[in-house]
Design an enzyme around this catalytic site. Structure first.
Site, PDB file in Angstrom:
ATOM      1  N   HIS A 217      21.665  29.579   2.847  1.00  0.00           N
ATOM      2  CA  HIS A 217      22.251  29.092   1.600  1.00  0.00           C
ATOM      3  C   HIS A 217      21.104  28.688   0.673  1.00  0.00           C
ATOM      4  O   HIS A 217      20.018  28.322   1.142  1.00  0.00           O
ATOM      5  CB  HIS A 217      23.099  27.832   1.812  1.00  0.00           C
ATOM      6  CG  HIS A 217      24.238  27.970   2.764  1.00  0.00           C
ATOM      7  ND1 HIS A 217      24.081  27.911   4.134  1.00  0.00           N
ATOM      8  CD2 HIS A 217      25.567  28.123   2.537  1.00  0.00           C
ATOM      9  CE1 HIS A 217      25.269  28.023   4.712  1.00  0.00           C
ATOM     10  NE2 HIS A 217      26.189  28.157   3.774  1.00  0.00           N
TER      11      HIS A 217
ATOM     12  N   ASP B 209      19.895  25.180   1.473  1.00  0.00           N
ATOM     13  CA  ASP B 209      19.191  24.975   2.744  1.00  0.00           C
ATOM     14  C   ASP B 209      17.694  24.837   2.517  1.00  0.00           C
ATOM     15  O   ASP B 209      16.996  24.200   3.310  1.00  0.00           O
ATOM     16  CB  ASP B 209      19.366  26.177   3.688  1.00  0.00           C
ATOM     17  CG  ASP B 209      20.794  26.493   4.028  1.00  0.00           C
ATOM     18  OD1 ASP B 209      21.642  25.601   3.900  1.00  0.00           O
ATOM     19  OD2 ASP B 209      21.060  27.650   4.426  1.00  0.00           O
TER      20      ASP B 209
END
Length: 449
Positions: free
Chosen positions: A103, A106
């Site tokens: 993501h 992240d």
């Protein structure tokens, strides 16, 4: 890399049936072994999930995180983000996988504005791209986290607040640009908050129309910038939403067809999500592949005794065999699909090296499932079983039904004077117990060799 983060771990190799006490090693995954006409690495295309592997602190609803990671001493958020990239690429090399997934959130901390956040993210992406050039590591898919931040409390594309929709679109725009930079083969949309808590205050039709517009905008922008990734929707029935709009494969396919998305989007399916929807993983894969909409797979499993999404590393040989049989029937996981380990160690497995053991059990489980599925396919066991079960449609009235020449009048004439004894005599027993026993035999025999 200047530091060795994962100390005491060498590159993990295929060891076959050596005693597992000898340490880390794959018993069934031999990446360059050719089976079923392809290398195992090409059948399986394993990927490591950045969020669970490098960010997850192993928290649960009743306790703080327990994870011990080799970069925990770093306190500056950007220094930590950059150090995690070093640790991640060392991990990929030692595990021997070819792909990663992430993501946007992240990778780097958020700033006060989206501009600041994008600047932080780009610094980390620069480092990832440098590592890709050095190592050949590829991105199976990237995605955008539009569920963690409080601004997404009521969804992103389905938010009742137009400012949130606009922010989500701007965030996704940059995420698509990043996908192009890293050469992501797919782009995934998981809408954890694209659903509702109560229908009393929800315009469900409007929210789904907004979601469809959002997906069309995303595909249009990807085309505009030349980002040639397969777009994927990931079903999940609930959690954190009370009811998520992309409940399961069938519901999501209906949504895709309703809003003319099925030409550009396929499905990314997860084992634990299938269980939460009341299905087996095999069921969800079957639904997707028979609609020609199987895109990619997230490899994990739930716990039959726990009613939420626990993202456990897969270890169920029976379930993995069933899933891989569908993949073998399909010829591949998908046009550009792979098996991403959307999985994390248990809270009590907090040591850094537990991450390697978790991925090894997952990799070996699906490699074993592939070996068994290919053996069953080679022997034609299930094909013969299914063909025999439906053999009545090969001749007589069954052939007429198949050909479309029968109608209610002709079928009434055929059936109206048939005695019940004749119908019952023509009904064959389904030897399900024998079938399951045979599948167990295939698993034991194939994996013993």
């Amino acid at each position: 890399m200047t530091n060795e983060y994962w100390q005491g771990v060498d590159q993990i190799k295929y060891i076959g049936h050596q005693d597992k006490k000898s340490g880390l090693g794959f018993q069934y995954y031999n990446p360059d072994e050719v089976i079923g006409g392809k290398k195992m690495r090409d059948w399986l295309r394993f990927s490591v999930a950045y969020w669970h592997t490098f960010d997850q602190r192993l928290v649960d609803p009743f306790g703080d995180g327990t994870a011990q990671r080799p970069y925990d001493h770093i306190t500056d958020p950007m220094d930590l983000a950059l150090a995690k990239v070093d640790a991640a690429f060392e991990f990929y090399h030692k595990l021997g996988v070819d792909y990663l997934c992430f993501h946007d959130r992240d990778l780097a901390p958020e700033g006060d504005t989206l501009r600041e956040t994008n600047r932080n993210l780009d610094k980390v992406i620069d480092k990832i791209v440098d590592y890709q050039k050095q190592t050949g590591m590829k991105v199976l898919w990237n995605t955008s986290n539009m569920f963690t931040n409080p601004r997404f409390v009521a969804g992103a594309a389905t938010s009742p607040d137009a400012d949130v929709f606009a922010y989500a679109a701007a965030q996704l725009k940059h995420s698509l640009e990043i996908g192009k930079r890293v050469g992501a083969e797919n782009y995934v949309f998981w809408g954890g908050r694209e659903g509702y808590e109560s229908l009393w205050n929800t315009n469900m039709k409007l929210e789904q129309e907004h979601a469809a517009k959002f997906f069309h905008m995303a595909k249009d922008y990807a085309n505009e910038i030349g980002f040639d990734a397969q777009m994927l929707l990931e079903p999940k029935p609930k959690e954190p939403s009370t009811h998520q709009y992309d409940f399961d494969a069938a519901t999501t396919i209906a949504f895709m067809k309703e809003y003319d998305l099925d030409k550009d989007f396929k499905l990314n399916l997860e084992g634990n999500h299938a269980n939460l929807a009341g299905h087996t993983y095999q069921h969800e894969i079957r639904v997707a592949r028979e609609a020609n909409l199987l895109g990619s797979l997230d490899a994990n499993q739930g716990d039959k005794l726990i009613g939420w999404d626990i993202d456990e590393f897969p270890s169920d040989l029976y379930e993995a065999t069933a899933a891989m049989y569908e993949v073998v029937e399909n010829g591949s996981i998908g046009p550009r699909g792979g098996l991403n380990f959307d999985a994390k160690p248990r809270r009590s497995s907090f040591a850094a090296n537990d991450l390697f053991y978790g991925h090894i059990v997952g990799i070996d489980t699906f490699a074993a499932g592939l070996r068994v599925a290919l053996k069953m396919k080679q022997d034609g066991f299930l094909e013969k079983l299914v063909a025999d079960r439906y053999s009545s449609y090969q001749s007589g009235v069954g052939a007429e039904i198949e050909a479309g020449t029968a109608d209610f009048k002709s079928l009434e004439s055929y059936a109206i004077d048939k005695p019940q004894s004749e119908l019952i005599a023509a009904t064959s027993s389904d030897p399900l117990e024998e079938v399951k026993d045979t599948i167990n035999h295939y698993i034991i025999e194939t994996l013993s060799k």
